[in-house]
Motif scaffolding. Structure first.
Motif, PDB file in Angstrom:
ATOM      1  N   GLY A 192       0.833  -1.193   0.000  1.00  0.00           N
ATOM      2  CA  GLY A 192       0.000   0.000   0.000  1.00  0.00           C
ATOM      3  C   GLY A 192       0.866   1.240   0.000  1.00  0.00           C
ATOM      4  N   VAL A 193       0.574   2.174  -0.894  1.00  0.00           N
ATOM      5  CA  VAL A 193       1.312   3.430  -0.988  1.00  0.00           C
ATOM      6  C   VAL A 193       0.318   4.577  -0.902  1.00  0.00           C
ATOM      7  CG1 VAL A 193       2.876   4.850  -2.372  1.00  0.00           C
ATOM      8  CG2 VAL A 193       3.081   2.347  -2.437  1.00  0.00           C
ATOM      9  N   ASP A 194       0.337   5.265   0.241  1.00  0.00           N
ATOM     10  CA  ASP A 194      -0.502   6.462   0.409  1.00  0.00           C
ATOM     11  C   ASP A 194       0.321   7.650  -0.065  1.00  0.00           C
ATOM     12  OD1 ASP A 194      -2.750   8.018   1.329  1.00  0.00           O
ATOM     13  OD2 ASP A 194      -1.498   8.623   3.027  1.00  0.00           O
ATOM     14  N   LEU A 195       0.271   7.905  -1.361  1.00  0.00           N
ATOM     15  CA  LEU A 195       1.193   8.834  -1.999  1.00  0.00           C
ATOM     16  C   LEU A 195       0.846  10.278  -1.677  1.00  0.00           C
ATOM     17  CD1 LEU A 195       3.645   8.812  -3.914  1.00  0.00           C
ATOM     18  CD2 LEU A 195       2.033   9.078  -5.812  1.00  0.00           C
ATOM     19  N   ALA A 196       1.839  11.016  -1.196  1.00  0.00           N
ATOM     20  CA  ALA A 196       1.642  12.429  -0.890  1.00  0.00           C
ATOM     21  C   ALA A 196       1.441  13.224  -2.172  1.00  0.00           C
ATOM     22  CB  ALA A 196       2.862  12.965  -0.135  1.00  0.00           C
ATOM     23  N   TRP A 197       0.707  14.325  -2.080  1.00  0.00           N
ATOM     24  CA  TRP A 197       0.482  15.178  -3.239  1.00  0.00           C
ATOM     25  C   TRP A 197       1.765  15.900  -3.641  1.00  0.00           C
ATOM     26  CZ3 TRP A 197      -3.534  15.220  -6.461  1.00  0.00           C
ATOM     27  CH2 TRP A 197      -4.712  14.611  -6.032  1.00  0.00           C
ATOM     28  N   GLY A 198       2.617  16.227  -2.681  1.00  0.00           N
ATOM     29  CA  GLY A 198       3.874  16.900  -2.977  1.00  0.00           C
ATOM     30  C   GLY A 198       5.050  16.037  -2.578  1.00  0.00           C
ATOM     31  N   GLY A 246       3.006   7.332   3.038  1.00  0.00           N
ATOM     32  CA  GLY A 246       2.889   6.112   3.826  1.00  0.00           C
ATOM     33  C   GLY A 246       3.118   4.887   2.967  1.00  0.00           C
ATOM     34  N   VAL A 247       3.804   3.899   3.520  1.00  0.00           N
ATOM     35  CA  VAL A 247       4.064   2.636   2.825  1.00  0.00           C
ATOM     36  C   VAL A 247       3.758   1.489   3.785  1.00  0.00           C
ATOM     37  CG1 VAL A 247       5.789   1.175   1.714  1.00  0.00           C
ATOM     38  CG2 VAL A 247       5.853   3.645   1.362  1.00  0.00           C
ATOM     39  N   ALA A 248       3.015   0.512   3.306  1.00  0.00           N
ATOM     40  CA  ALA A 248       2.706  -0.677   4.115  1.00  0.00           C
ATOM     41  C   ALA A 248       2.803  -1.912   3.231  1.00  0.00           C
ATOM     42  CB  ALA A 248       1.314  -0.577   4.720  1.00  0.00           C
ATOM     43  N   VAL A 249       3.148  -3.035   3.852  1.00  0.00           N
ATOM     44  CA  VAL A 249       3.286  -4.298   3.116  1.00  0.00           C
ATOM     45  C   VAL A 249       2.621  -5.414   3.912  1.00  0.00           C
ATOM     46  CG1 VAL A 249       4.869  -5.957   2.073  1.00  0.00           C
ATOM     47  CG2 VAL A 249       5.499  -3.525   2.166  1.00  0.00           C
ATOM     48  N   VAL A 250       1.820  -6.214   3.208  1.00  0.00           N
ATOM     49  CA  VAL A 250       1.132  -7.372   3.790  1.00  0.00           C
ATOM     50  C   VAL A 250       1.596  -8.613   3.039  1.00  0.00           C
ATOM     51  CG1 VAL A 250      -1.128  -8.458   4.145  1.00  0.00           C
ATOM     52  CG2 VAL A 250      -0.860  -5.979   4.467  1.00  0.00           C
ATOM     53  N   ASP A 251       1.872  -9.678   3.772  1.00  0.00           N
ATOM     54  CA  ASP A 251       2.347 -10.887   3.102  1.00  0.00           C
ATOM     55  C   ASP A 251       1.186 -11.776   2.661  1.00  0.00           C
ATOM     56  OD1 ASP A 251       1.507 -12.391   5.328  1.00  0.00           O
ATOM     57  OD2 ASP A 251       3.527 -12.728   6.084  1.00  0.00           O
TER      58      ASP A 251
END
Length: 248
Positions: A5-11, A17-22
């Motif tokens: 998961g990448v909660d990409l910032a506007w700037g 935010g970065v998250a990883v699920v196996d």
């Protein structure tokens, strides 16, 4: 297999935010980074093999004005839950050279077609819509800092979101976060926060966990998702609204 998961910032100066699920639904990484190089460095170890990456950011934007058809369609269903999206178009400076999310997906060599069966894929997701559908919310949780929202309200709403995420351990598509030391520390940080800036540091990683879960959900339950739009004009993937919520 990993779900990122990448909660990409506007700037580029704001945290992403970065998250990883196996493959067993366990949260194995959650945190925040700043620029594109650090985003790529954070996710590359998990995207070399079979993976799905959920970006909370547009991957395809080619309309010069207004909003994408995907946003029009999603807003029709989700606006009543206060989960409408902002319009994206190439007239905005942040999309003039193509969407940042799309560039990152291309740099990782990911297929961006939401209907693809490729082993390494990227999809655009939207946490607000996802949480409404998954948690059967009457309105989105108000954990984003805006004028008129105090620290206590923001903290309460963010903790409600974290509670909902933790309850996904018992969902048909399970997600296990409480075994992650980083998640436990993230919750401690939120509970102890006294300023909006402190909550802001936690918000992006939590959103990234939602993004990663939507990637899991879309892979495990393809019949239970809705794809608004298409790869040609841009799209958003979200768990489908339950029929009784959609009909209200």
């Amino acid at each position: 297999m990993y779900f990122v998961g990448v909660d990409l910032a506007w700037g580029v100066r704001n945290p992403t935010g970065v998250a990883v699920v196996d493959d067993d639904g366990r949260l194995v990484h959650v945190g925040a980074v700043r620029d594109d190089d650090h985003i790529l460095a954070a996710v590359r170890p998990y995207t070399r093999d079979v993976c799905v990456v959920g970006f909370d950011a547009p991957l395809v934007v080619n309309n010069p004005t207004g909003q994408r058809p995907a946003e029009t369609a999603l807003n029709r269903d989700f606006r009543r839950f206060e989960a409408g999206t902002h319009p994206c178009n190439t007239g905005k400076p942040e999309f003039a050279d193509g969407p940042r999310g799309g560039r990152l997906a291309q740099a990782l060599g990911l297929d961006m077609n939401p209907r693809s069966s490729a082993p390494r894929r990227a999809i655009e997701v939207y946490p607000h819509a996802a949480t409404v559908a998954l948690f059967r919310l009457e309105r989105t949780l108000k954990y984003k800092a805006k004028r008129g929202r105090g620290v206590d309200q923001l903290k309460s709403e963010l903790l409600l979101l974290m509670d909902g995420i933790e309850r996904l351990a018992h969902a048909d598509v399970p997600l296990h976060v409480t075994g992650s030391a980083a998640w436990v520390e993230l919750r401690r940080w939120v509970v102890a926060a006294q300023r909006k800036s402190e909550l802001r540091r936690a918000e992006d990683p939590v959103d990234a966990v939602v993004c990663a879960y939507v990637a899991v959900y879309a892979h495990r339950r393809p019949a239970s998702i809705t794809i608004y739009g298409d790869v040609a004009t841009g799209y958003i993937v979200t768990p489908s609204l339950p029929a009784d919520l959609l009909s209200r």
